[in-house]
Write a protein that holds these residues in place. Sequence first.
Motif, mmCIF file in Angstrom:
data_model
loop_
_atom_site.group_PDB
_atom_site.id
_atom_site.type_symbol
_atom_site.label_atom_id
_atom_site.label_comp_id
_atom_site.label_asym_id
_atom_site.label_seq_id
_atom_site.Cartn_x
_atom_site.Cartn_y
_atom_site.Cartn_z
ATOM 1 N N ARG A 106 0.837 -1.201 0.000
ATOM 2 C CA ARG A 106 0.000 0.000 0.000
ATOM 3 C C ARG A 106 0.867 1.243 0.000
ATOM 4 N NH1 ARG A 106 -3.120 3.379 3.592
ATOM 5 N NH2 ARG A 106 -2.130 3.256 5.628
ATOM 6 N N VAL A 107 0.313 2.327 -0.577
ATOM 7 C CA VAL A 107 0.921 3.659 -0.494
ATOM 8 C C VAL A 107 0.036 4.488 0.438
ATOM 9 C CG1 VAL A 107 1.535 5.763 -1.735
ATOM 10 C CG2 VAL A 107 1.882 3.537 -2.831
ATOM 11 N N PRO A 108 0.532 4.813 1.642
ATOM 12 C CA PRO A 108 -0.309 5.534 2.606
ATOM 13 C C PRO A 108 -0.502 7.001 2.224
ATOM 14 C CG PRO A 108 1.902 5.226 3.494
ATOM 15 C CD PRO A 108 1.890 4.529 2.166
ATOM 16 N N ASP A 109 -1.622 7.556 2.624
ATOM 17 C CA ASP A 109 -1.934 8.947 2.307
ATOM 18 C C ASP A 109 -1.670 9.811 3.537
ATOM 19 O OD1 ASP A 109 -2.798 11.217 1.100
ATOM 20 O OD2 ASP A 109 -4.932 10.744 1.267
ATOM 21 N N HIS A 110 -0.402 9.922 3.900
ATOM 22 C CA HIS A 110 -0.041 10.737 5.064
ATOM 23 C C HIS A 110 1.321 11.355 4.772
ATOM 24 C CE1 HIS A 110 1.034 11.937 9.102
ATOM 25 N NE2 HIS A 110 -0.176 11.645 9.517
ATOM 26 N N PRO A 111 1.435 12.686 4.892
ATOM 27 C CA PRO A 111 2.689 13.331 4.490
ATOM 28 C C PRO A 111 3.902 12.829 5.263
ATOM 29 C CG PRO A 111 1.223 14.892 5.615
ATOM 30 C CD PRO A 111 0.435 13.641 5.360
ATOM 31 N N LEU A 112 3.724 12.536 6.562
ATOM 32 C CA LEU A 112 4.863 12.067 7.359
ATOM 33 C C LEU A 112 5.262 10.646 6.964
ATOM 34 C CD1 LEU A 112 6.935 12.273 9.538
ATOM 35 C CD2 LEU A 112 5.150 11.969 11.252
ATOM 36 N N ALA A 113 4.256 9.787 6.761
ATOM 37 C CA ALA A 113 4.550 8.405 6.347
ATOM 38 C C ALA A 113 5.268 8.408 4.992
ATOM 39 C CB ALA A 113 3.254 7.595 6.269
ATOM 40 N N LEU A 114 4.793 9.214 4.066
ATOM 41 C CA LEU A 114 5.416 9.253 2.731
ATOM 42 C C LEU A 114 6.842 9.799 2.816
ATOM 43 C CD1 LEU A 114 2.364 10.460 0.623
ATOM 44 C CD2 LEU A 114 3.475 8.211 0.531
ATOM 45 N N ALA A 115 7.022 10.839 3.623
ATOM 46 C CA ALA A 115 8.363 11.410 3.759
ATOM 47 C C ALA A 115 9.318 10.398 4.393
ATOM 48 C CB ALA A 115 8.296 12.683 4.608
ATOM 49 N N LEU A 116 8.831 9.648 5.368
ATOM 50 C CA LEU A 116 9.670 8.629 6.024
ATOM 51 C C LEU A 116 10.047 7.525 5.026
ATOM 52 C CD1 LEU A 116 10.945 7.506 8.637
ATOM 53 C CD2 LEU A 116 8.781 6.319 9.074
ATOM 54 N N LEU A 117 9.078 7.084 4.237
ATOM 55 C CA LEU A 117 9.352 6.031 3.240
ATOM 56 C C LEU A 117 10.401 6.502 2.235
ATOM 57 C CD1 LEU A 117 5.691 4.839 2.774
ATOM 58 C CD2 LEU A 117 7.612 3.356 3.384
ATOM 59 N N ARG A 118 10.313 7.762 1.820
ATOM 60 C CA ARG A 118 11.293 8.282 0.847
ATOM 61 C C ARG A 118 12.668 8.386 1.487
ATOM 62 N NH1 ARG A 118 6.938 11.855 -0.843
ATOM 63 N NH2 ARG A 118 5.922 10.727 -2.536
ATOM 64 N N GLU A 119 12.695 8.909 2.716
ATOM 65 C CA GLU A 119 13.976 9.083 3.417
ATOM 66 C C GLU A 119 14.645 7.734 3.679
ATOM 67 O OE1 GLU A 119 15.172 12.193 4.415
ATOM 68 O OE2 GLU A 119 16.978 11.309 5.332
ATOM 69 N N CYS A 120 13.839 6.742 4.037
ATOM 70 C CA CYS A 120 14.374 5.425 4.384
ATOM 71 C C CYS A 120 14.875 4.692 3.132
ATOM 72 C CB CYS A 120 13.290 4.622 5.091
ATOM 73 S SG CYS A 120 13.835 3.003 5.599
#
Length: 324
Positions: free
Chosen positions: A118-132
């Motif tokens: 899944r791709v979550p719809d939350h700015p913090l979750a998305l930013a964390l996934l990109r950073e990680c």
Amino acid sequence: MPVIPFSDPTALRVAAGILRSGSLVAFPTETVYGLGADATQDRAVARIYEAKGRPSFNPLICHVPDPESLVPLVHCDERARLAMAAFWPGPLTLVLPRREGCSLSPLVSAGLPSVAVRVPDHPLALALLRECGRPIAAPSANRSGSISPTLAAHVVASLGDRIDMVLDGGACGVGVESTVVDLTGRQPALLRPGGISRERLEAVLGALVWDVDNDVAPHSPGQLLSHYAPSCPVRLDAVSASPEEALLGFGAAGLTAGATLNLSPSGDLVEAAANLFAMLFKLDAAGWAGIAVMPIPDHGLGLAINDRLRRAAAPRDPRQGFIG
Ligand code: AMP
Ligand code: MG
């Protein structure tokens, strides 16, 4: 255990570093707070089960920042592409066939040939996934059997002493888990109702097979015995193996008995859980007539390991492969 507010400029970098090192970070999504681990590391994923105290290995949802990140991991057909375009980012989880050579730990699939993404719809979750830069496996961040957390404080109350960091992003907007749809069969199947309604899904995917039992024991393939079994017979609580059998050992007893493979020579249940599916696959592929498994202590992650081993060893039914 630090609770770091989203507004802290170092928060994402620190959290991503903790995840890449194989430790656990709880983070908000639009549904509930997730307990995240690097989905490519067996031990990190095993720690999720340990922290939650899950008595069995239910497969976990892998979170990615965008559909492109899935290309090396799963097979996407036209239905998957339509669903992603309509509902991602958002509270929809798709169960898709794993690609050969997929880098995800077999523990996220609990040994199944599929993976929930899944791709979550939350700015913090998305930013964390990109950073990680890695897919993150994340079930709800609560102890097994208790209520899903929608605030950082809920996570702290439930898991505070068992995880490495909580990213505090305030309250979760949706507050119920994602809808889970299985696209591995000919007709899409609804495995769990959730944040996207059946009506909205059917408008895009056509009629869904209703395959929902209940939340405690979801009728996902994870609950079907046959999905966990190697092709050869599995024998439990073995002290030794016959010449035709592989011996899957645990702890010092496995070393003494000259086990073919050892789930954990030091007797560490997190290591054993991390190795379980990969070692069963390996012994099965090596063509042994059977797999004899040495006793695993029935506490901590041993409960989940023994649950799966009992399924793998269950008597077989000529119609389906296995008797319930
Ligand atoms: P949670 O642990 O709350 O994130 O829930 C994950 C849900 O997705 C559970 O109901 C799982 O049974 C389901 N699930 C995850 N992966 C799979 C899979 N590969 N096949 C079927 N169901 C899955
Ligand atoms: Mg849950």
